[in-house]
Design a protein around this motif. Structure first.
Motif, PDB file in Angstrom:
ATOM      1  N   THR A 113       0.809  -1.216   0.000  1.00 21.10           N
ATOM      2  CA  THR A 113       0.000   0.000   0.000  1.00 21.10           C
ATOM      3  C   THR A 113       0.844   1.269   0.000  1.00 21.10           C
ATOM      4  O   THR A 113       0.306   2.370  -0.134  1.00 21.10           O
ATOM      5  N   HIS A 161       1.786   6.608  -2.272  1.00 24.59           N
ATOM      6  CA  HIS A 161       0.714   6.051  -1.449  1.00 24.59           C
ATOM      7  C   HIS A 161      -0.324   5.462  -2.402  1.00 24.59           C
ATOM      8  O   HIS A 161      -1.087   6.180  -3.027  1.00 24.59           O
ATOM      9  N   ARG A 163      -3.132   3.710  -2.254  1.00 26.18           N
ATOM     10  CA  ARG A 163      -4.573   3.935  -2.120  1.00 26.18           C
ATOM     11  C   ARG A 163      -4.977   5.306  -2.654  1.00 26.18           C
ATOM     12  O   ARG A 163      -5.931   5.431  -3.399  1.00 26.18           O
ATOM     13  N   ASP A 164      -4.238   6.335  -2.271  1.00 22.95           N
ATOM     14  CA  ASP A 164      -4.571   7.701  -2.696  1.00 22.95           C
ATOM     15  C   ASP A 164      -4.466   7.850  -4.211  1.00 22.95           C
ATOM     16  O   ASP A 164      -5.370   8.352  -4.866  1.00 22.95           O
ATOM     17  N   TRP A 166      -4.236   5.482  -6.702  1.00 28.43           N
ATOM     18  CA  TRP A 166      -5.070   4.597  -7.511  1.00 28.43           C
ATOM     19  C   TRP A 166      -6.551   4.904  -7.327  1.00 28.43           C
ATOM     20  O   TRP A 166      -7.333   4.746  -8.259  1.00 28.43           O
ATOM     21  N   ALA A 167      -6.945   5.406  -6.140  1.00 33.72           N
ATOM     22  CA  ALA A 167      -8.345   5.791  -5.945  1.00 33.72           C
ATOM     23  C   ALA A 167      -8.686   6.974  -6.848  1.00 33.72           C
ATOM     24  O   ALA A 167      -9.761   7.020  -7.447  1.00 33.72           O
TER      25      ALA A 167
END
Length: 183
Positions: A113, A161, A163-164, A166-167
């Motif tokens: 992650t 980061h 998650r940030d 790819w979101a």
């Protein structure tokens, strides 16, 4: 586009030549003694759990680039560290970007992650490459490393980061558009 393949025993001699041919200044910033055959053979043998390594090859099976993702241990096992080296003759060709991108995709697929990379502050091309891939500065370690001439150098730690980033890509449909490129 260059083939990026997982490091195997068949690449050991070519990888040793690759590292031996690097300018001494480039080897300064590699932690391991990459001119030691036992080190490189240990890598090819998969001796480090949680670590994956790849090479790119050119004419005559010569190694033109090396990249690794090292999963950190213990309470940081969600974090991977990228290590990347490109032959001087292949710099400026996009190979570094291709290797870095490959490592990042592999890290995401492995469930990491957060991905970090350490870059000597004076390495503008490397800083640019990683920031364009979504890495941001997390730390500046002043006078943290010493080069072969004994001069102290600043080290930057950049982080991606997952998650940030790819979101945000998912929100605008980029992950679907990239689809096959992420494998």
């Amino acid at each position: 586009m260059t083939d990026v393949v997982e490091l195997s025993d068949t690449h050991c001699d070519a990888l040793l030549r690759f590292f031996a041919d690097l300018p001494a200044g480039d080897r300064t910033f590699i932690r391991e003694d990459v001119t030691d055959p036992d080190v490189v053979r240990g890598w090819a043998g998969g001796g480090t759990p949680g670590t994956r390594r790849w090479v790119s090859t050119g004419p005559g099976s010569a190694v033109t680039g090396y990249v690794a993702v090292l999963r950190l241990p213990g309470w940081s096992d969600h974090v991977g560290e990228v290590r990347l080296v490109v032959a001087p003759s292949a710099r400026g060709t996009g190979l570094g970007r291709e290797l870095a991108r490959h490592a990042l995709v592999q890290a995401v697929e492995a469930g990491l992650t957060k991905v970090v990379v350490e870059v000597v502050a004076e390495q503008g091309a490397a800083l640019s490459l990683f920031t364009e891939l979504g890495f941001t500065g997390e730390a500046l370690l002043v006078d943290h490393i010493r080069d072969r001439e004994g001069r102290l150098r600043d080290l930057m730690v950049l982080a991606h980061h997952v998650r940030d980033t790819w979101a945000g890509m998912d929100a605008v449909g980029l992950t679907d558009a990239l689809g096959d490129d992420l494998s």
